[in-house]
Design a protein around this motif. Sequence first.
Motif, PDB file in Angstrom:
ATOM      1  N   THR A  98      25.049  55.656  45.417  1.00 51.83           N
ATOM      2  CA  THR A  98      24.881  54.364  45.637  1.00 51.83           C
ATOM      3  C   THR A  98      24.946  53.627  46.903  1.00 51.83           C
ATOM      4  O   THR A  98      25.548  54.209  47.557  1.00 51.83           O
ATOM      5  CB  THR A  98      26.362  53.982  44.895  1.00 51.83           C
ATOM      6  OG1 THR A  98      27.652  55.048  45.497  1.00 51.83           O
ATOM      7  CG2 THR A  98      25.771  54.508  43.437  1.00 51.83           C
ATOM      8  N   ILE A  99      25.147  52.555  46.810  1.00 50.45           N
ATOM      9  CA  ILE A  99      24.856  51.635  48.157  1.00 50.45           C
ATOM     10  C   ILE A  99      25.809  51.381  48.539  1.00 50.45           C
ATOM     11  O   ILE A  99      26.980  50.686  47.915  1.00 50.45           O
ATOM     12  CB  ILE A  99      24.247  50.904  47.892  1.00 50.45           C
ATOM     13  CG1 ILE A  99      22.228  51.202  47.200  1.00 50.45           C
ATOM     14  CG2 ILE A  99      23.922  49.433  49.542  1.00 50.45           C
ATOM     15  CD1 ILE A  99      21.839  49.113  46.969  1.00 50.45           C
ATOM     16  N   VAL A 100      26.146  51.927  49.749  1.00 52.62           N
ATOM     17  CA  VAL A 100      28.009  51.192  50.158  1.00 52.62           C
ATOM     18  C   VAL A 100      27.714  49.965  51.147  1.00 52.62           C
ATOM     19  O   VAL A 100      29.004  49.656  52.303  1.00 52.62           O
ATOM     20  CB  VAL A 100      28.311  52.056  50.613  1.00 52.62           C
ATOM     21  CG1 VAL A 100      28.756  53.076  49.760  1.00 52.62           C
ATOM     22  CG2 VAL A 100      27.681  53.086  52.098  1.00 52.62           C
ATOM     23  N   ARG A 101      26.696  50.173  52.612  1.00 51.53           N
ATOM     24  CA  ARG A 101      26.029  48.826  53.021  1.00 51.53           C
ATOM     25  C   ARG A 101      25.016  48.177  52.971  1.00 51.53           C
ATOM     26  O   ARG A 101      24.057  49.108  52.544  1.00 51.53           O
ATOM     27  CB  ARG A 101      26.831  50.159  54.510  1.00 51.53           C
ATOM     28  CG  ARG A 101      28.043  49.998  55.062  1.00 51.53           C
ATOM     29  CD  ARG A 101      28.853  49.225  55.232  1.00 51.53           C
ATOM     30  NE  ARG A 101      30.300  49.955  55.395  1.00 51.53           N
ATOM     31  CZ  ARG A 101      31.355  50.034  55.113  1.00 51.53           C
ATOM     32  NH1 ARG A 101      31.220  50.013  53.829  1.00 51.53           N
ATOM     33  NH2 ARG A 101      32.101  50.672  55.144  1.00 51.53           N
ATOM     34  N   ALA A 102      24.804  47.287  53.301  1.00 51.22           N
ATOM     35  CA  ALA A 102      23.882  46.726  53.723  1.00 51.22           C
ATOM     36  C   ALA A 102      24.032  45.650  54.765  1.00 51.22           C
ATOM     37  O   ALA A 102      24.694  44.923  55.120  1.00 51.22           O
ATOM     38  CB  ALA A 102      23.562  46.016  52.801  1.00 51.22           C
ATOM     39  N   ALA A 103      21.916  45.236  55.412  1.00 47.58           N
ATOM     40  CA  ALA A 103      22.399  44.153  56.463  1.00 47.58           C
ATOM     41  C   ALA A 103      21.024  43.141  56.479  1.00 47.58           C
ATOM     42  O   ALA A 103      20.097  44.399  56.111  1.00 47.58           O
ATOM     43  CB  ALA A 103      22.747  44.487  58.241  1.00 47.58           C
ATOM     44  N   GLY A 104      20.781  42.800  56.913  1.00 54.47           N
ATOM     45  CA  GLY A 104      19.573  42.113  56.596  1.00 54.47           C
ATOM     46  C   GLY A 104      19.212  41.019  57.926  1.00 54.47           C
ATOM     47  O   GLY A 104      19.901  40.385  57.852  1.00 54.47           O
ATOM     48  N   THR A 105      17.821  40.840  58.027  1.00 56.83           N
ATOM     49  CA  THR A 105      17.536  39.786  59.212  1.00 56.83           C
ATOM     50  C   THR A 105      17.794  38.761  58.583  1.00 56.83           C
ATOM     51  O   THR A 105      17.276  37.846  57.157  1.00 56.83           O
ATOM     52  CB  THR A 105      16.249  39.355  59.552  1.00 56.83           C
ATOM     53  OG1 THR A 105      15.011  40.039  58.532  1.00 56.83           O
ATOM     54  CG2 THR A 105      16.160  41.108  60.284  1.00 56.83           C
TER      55      THR A 105
END
Length: 298
Positions: A98-105
């Motif tokens: 599962t996804i636990v961290r995310a970042a985006g420009t």
Amino acid sequence: MADKCISIFPGNVVIVVRLDDDDASQATIHSSATREFWTGLPSTTNQMSWLPLQSPEQHGRVIAVASPSLVVTTTHVLMYAAAPAWTAVPHRLPSHATIVRAAGTSSDAPYAVALIDSEGALWLSASLVPTVAWTRPELTGLDPTDRFVDIAAGAAHFLARTAHGRVVVWGRNHVGQFGDGDVELHGGWINEPRIAEGVDGLCCLAIACGTFHCVVMTDASVMTWGRASVGGLGHEGGQNAIDPAPIEMEDDLLPIRVWAAHGWTAVKWSDGRVQWFGSELPTGIPRRVLDDHFRSRV
């Protein structure tokens, strides 16, 4: 309320994230006392104009606010184009984790998203339209048992930190965001993470990204590099830096936490004081509110 934190993203967009007591896994972004999604737009008066957005929760549970324009849910990446709507793009993470961290420009580059899953693997977006395609980069120089635990993004670059305190960087390097003593003024997007050589060998405990600069907190110092933007790196002289250098600090103080955004860096020291470097925050939120918030958190 289990927690309330102010996340300040590149471009001076402020989003308040609220985690509810009855379901700590659900995050809602709100302004003031509402549970609605809003976007903040700078105005000519140096204040923030707030516009309501449709809730992205119809597209799955919110995992992370990746940038002012990107929200990641369990099933979609949502891109903000114009109020009040989101563009919802489905994604499928090619793993059972599962996804636990995310970042985006946020700007100055094609939108890009990076994720960390529950197994500590790093995933990069190869495309966002018409569906999100993910790639898992091959990283050399890292212990195969190491896991990624944190991620941050600026306008056009990423940092990711491992459990062993290693840091990798990728994206654009036109103002020295890679911290390797070089710039690529006319270079394009580099989607292959590389070791951040300037801080390799240090025990890196936290990371943050401003619009065009990087911040790494070690067990004894805070290292910054990239575009200075009116002193936002905290270095004497206020010049851009293509190599990491420590922020000036008083004797016997240790860093506890770091933040960064458009043109500034903030450090919480072991005496409880928060020190700011760089520009003021044209957000319409009183500076003292942010100061009180930072002082209340470790």
